[in-house]
Design an enzyme around this catalytic site. Structure first.
Site, PDB file in Angstrom:
ATOM      1  N   LYS A  91       4.579 -12.704   2.161  1.00 35.68           N
ATOM      2  CA  LYS A  91       4.435 -11.251   2.322  1.00 35.68           C
ATOM      3  C   LYS A  91       5.607 -10.564   1.636  1.00 35.68           C
ATOM      4  O   LYS A  91       6.739 -11.070   1.685  1.00 35.68           O
ATOM      5  CB  LYS A  91       4.418 -10.934   3.827  1.00 35.68           C
ATOM      6  CG  LYS A  91       4.118  -9.482   4.181  1.00 35.68           C
ATOM      7  CD  LYS A  91       4.005  -9.331   5.711  1.00 35.68           C
ATOM      8  CE  LYS A  91       3.642  -7.921   6.147  1.00 35.68           C
ATOM      9  NZ  LYS A  91       3.451  -7.817   7.615  1.00 35.68           N
ATOM     10  N   SER A 166      -0.924  -5.630   9.022  1.00 30.50           N
ATOM     11  CA  SER A 166      -0.349  -5.232   7.762  1.00 30.50           C
ATOM     12  C   SER A 166      -0.247  -6.369   6.752  1.00 30.50           C
ATOM     13  O   SER A 166      -0.077  -6.103   5.559  1.00 30.50           O
ATOM     14  CB  SER A 166       1.050  -4.653   7.993  1.00 30.50           C
ATOM     15  OG  SER A 166       1.921  -5.640   8.537  1.00 30.50           O
ATOM     16  N   SER A 190       0.018  -8.011  13.176  1.00 31.28           N
ATOM     17  CA  SER A 190      -0.127  -8.053  11.714  1.00 31.28           C
ATOM     18  C   SER A 190      -0.351  -9.421  11.104  1.00 31.28           C
ATOM     19  O   SER A 190      -0.610  -9.511   9.904  1.00 31.28           O
ATOM     20  CB  SER A 190       1.083  -7.416  11.042  1.00 31.28           C
ATOM     21  OG  SER A 190       0.903  -6.036  11.021  1.00 31.28           O
TER      22      SER A 190
HETATM   23  N1  GLN Z   1      -1.018  -2.507  13.176  1.00 36.92           N
HETATM   24  C1  GLN Z   1       0.182  -2.384  13.972  1.00 36.92           C
HETATM   25  C2  GLN Z   1       0.970  -1.199  13.487  1.00 36.92           C
HETATM   26  O1  GLN Z   1       0.486  -0.491  12.685  1.00 36.92           O
HETATM   27  C3  GLN Z   1       0.984  -3.638  13.892  1.00 36.92           C
HETATM   28  C4  GLN Z   1       1.703  -3.782  12.608  1.00 36.92           C
HETATM   29  C5  GLN Z   1       2.493  -5.060  12.527  1.00 36.92           C
HETATM   30  O2  GLN Z   1       2.326  -5.974  13.328  1.00 36.92           O
HETATM   31  N2  GLN Z   1       3.403  -5.089  11.584  1.00 36.92           N
HETATM   32  O3  GLN Z   1       2.040  -0.959  13.910  1.00 36.92           O
END
Ligand code: GLN
Length: 501
Positions: A91, A166, A190
């Site tokens: 990532k 994400s 995420s």
């Molecule tokens: N979708 C969640 C957010 O928008 C989690 C994001 C993540 O785990 N980085 O915060």
């Protein structure tokens, strides 16, 4: 292309790391051929999918040559390990010297990694081949990878749909057979949510299990790095490689990695599996995904596990508390991107305040700005007690709730997500509706425990999944139950349409 090359091009993308390493260490195929085959595949497919922000042929080939040299000198399969020769990618919030680390943000466009992220380093030390850096929601804020400044990543199962987020690039790369293992980060879901959307195995380890050093922070008390893979066993190998104390991260615990691969062969005889009945009645849960949980419980029971029904009433407070704590920590972590210490610098500023304001408005996208605004608001003097302190108390309640569950059970079975992968733009006007897709994953981060999303079946051509949750530092239980379920379902991950060259 020779016949062997063609066969490799067809089979390599959906091999497990163990299969790749067996081929490479037995000298049937060279690591260089593995790297070339995967780089060609990325060239061929990634124009449509856009999982990668940056592809690194030089790094992949250098690592491959290194490995081939070791093998030529007589290094054995045992010495090199079961990940040797496996193509991997990261990532784009993890630093790796020789690559950019952009967090898919204009703010960090062109930023050169000054050092290596520990988890990345450890995976590469297991003789894997680094293919590149993967797309993500900007600074990991999001659930669809739509907030990336480098463009959309498409779901390999249906290009009109999101890959989740994400870590959408990390998920799509494995799903489309453009990497064997990738790393993502999970603050509220995420890793598990995009794994669920792409038919891959996604693991969020316990907080403190894996060093966060060198991974750009979102919410430091919730973030954790973990792997994506086709199989549970590959997930076990990857965790084994990256886990353990790191002197560079004070929150990494001094607990050695266990033999997670061995756990995969242990079976579930006598294991206690909890099913949260109230979570399955939750409004908004697709009944087809509820069925995957019930079927999974039945399968585990059939293999000798004992199923216990429990409730987890605090789950509904997870999301609101997370959207106080997550942004609060994020707003503080984002402060360093001011155009001076780090990040994009606006031109022709009138004074220092103007420089800060313009650099940040030009560099950050809408969702990032939204998080910073929420975070500074809930931390401001008039609101700190009513929001931030309250959310911290909720966090304790959630933790206690899980404690009660794990007094009666070894693992908890829940949906990974309430819905199947959605279409692009479906939540463009309503960000809070999209936030709901992390309903089942967020409380796991709040409690600091471990969770894994596991593909089950295809429903109307889209991947369905379940989540397994285990107590703090009990990842071995996830691998036991995960491997058992995986062999029952036999999810057809190699039938992904994008994978059919
Ligand atoms: N979708 C969640 C957010 O928008 C989690 C994001 C993540 O785990 N980085 O915060």
């Amino acid at each position: 292309m020779s016949d062997t090359q063609k066969r490799l091009a067809d089979t390599l993308p959906f091999m497990s790391a163990t299969e790749v390493s067996a081929l490479v260490t037995s000298k049937e195929v060279s690591a260089r051929e593995v790297a070339h085959t995967m780089l060609d595949r990325i060239k061929q497919l990634d124009g449509d999918i856009h999982a990668y922000n940056e592809v690194t042929p030089e790094l992949a080939l250098a690592a491959a040559d290194n490995l081939d040299k070791r093998i030529a000198e007589g290094a054995t399969a045992e010495e090199l390990g079961k990940l040797a020769g496996a193509p991997v990618a990261f990532k784009d919030n993890m630093n790796l010297v020789g690559t950019h680390t952009t967090c898919s943000s204009k703010m960090l466009e062109g930023f050169q990694s000054p050092y290596d992220c520990t988890a990345v380093r450890r995976l590469l030390d297991a003789h894997t081949l680094p293919l590149g850096k993967l797309n993500m929601d900007e600074f990991a804020f999001g659930s669809s990878t739509e907030t990336s400044a480098t463009g959309l990543t498409h779901n390999p199962w249906d290009h009109k749909r999101v890959p989740g987020g994400s870590s959408g690039g990390s998920a799509a790369a494995v799903s489309a057979g453009m990497a064997t293992i990738t790393l993502g980060s999970d603050t509220g879901g995420s890793i598990r949510q995009p794994a669920a959307f792409t038919g891959t195995v996604g693991l969020k380890p316990s907080y403190g299990r894996v060093s966060r050093y060198g991974c750009v922070a979102f919410a430091s008390s919730l973030d954790q790095i973990g792997p994506f893979s086709h199989t549970v066993r590959d997930s076990a190998l990857a965790l084994g490689a990256i886990a353990g104390k790191d002197p560079l991260d004070a929150t990494s615990m001094n607990v050695p990695a266990e033999d997670y691969f061995a756990s995969c062969n242990q079976g579930v005889e006598g294991m206690r599996v909890a099913v949260a009945t109230d979570l399955l009645e939750q409004e908004g849960l697709d009944p087809r995904l509820k069925k995957e949980v019930l079927d999974s419980a039945e399968l585990l029971a059939g293999m000798g596990a004992e199923v216990v029904e429990i409730t987890l009433p605090s789950t509904k407070y997870g999301l609101p508390a997370y959207y106080v704590l997550g942004p609060a920590e994020a707003s503080s972590n984002m402060a360093r991107f001011d155009g001076i210490r780090y990040g994009h610098r606006a031109e022709n500023a009138e004074d220092i305040l103007d420089l800060y304001m313009r650099s940040r408005s030009e560099g950050f996208g809408d969702e990032t700005i939204r998080r910073i605004m929420i975070g500074t608001y809930v931390l401001s003097s008039g609101h700190y007690d009513s929001y931030y302190m309250q959310a911290q108390k909720v966090r304790t309640v959630i933790r206690d709730d899980y404690k009660a569950v794990f007094a009666q059970a070894d693992v908890l079975l829940t949906p990974s997500t309430p819905v199947l992968p959605f279409k692009f733009g479906e939540f463009a006007d309503d960000p809070t509706a999209m936030y709901l897709s992390d309903y089942y994953t967020i409380p796991v981060n709040m409690a600091g425990i471990a969770g894994m999303s596991l593909p089950t079946r295809l429903i109307d051509g889209l991947p369905a999944s379940v989540q397994l949750v285990a107590n703090h530092f009990r990842e071995t239980d996830l691998f036991r139950a995960g491997a058992a379920l995986e062999s029952s379902f036999a999810f057809p991950y190699d039938s992904v349409p994008a994978g059919q060259a």
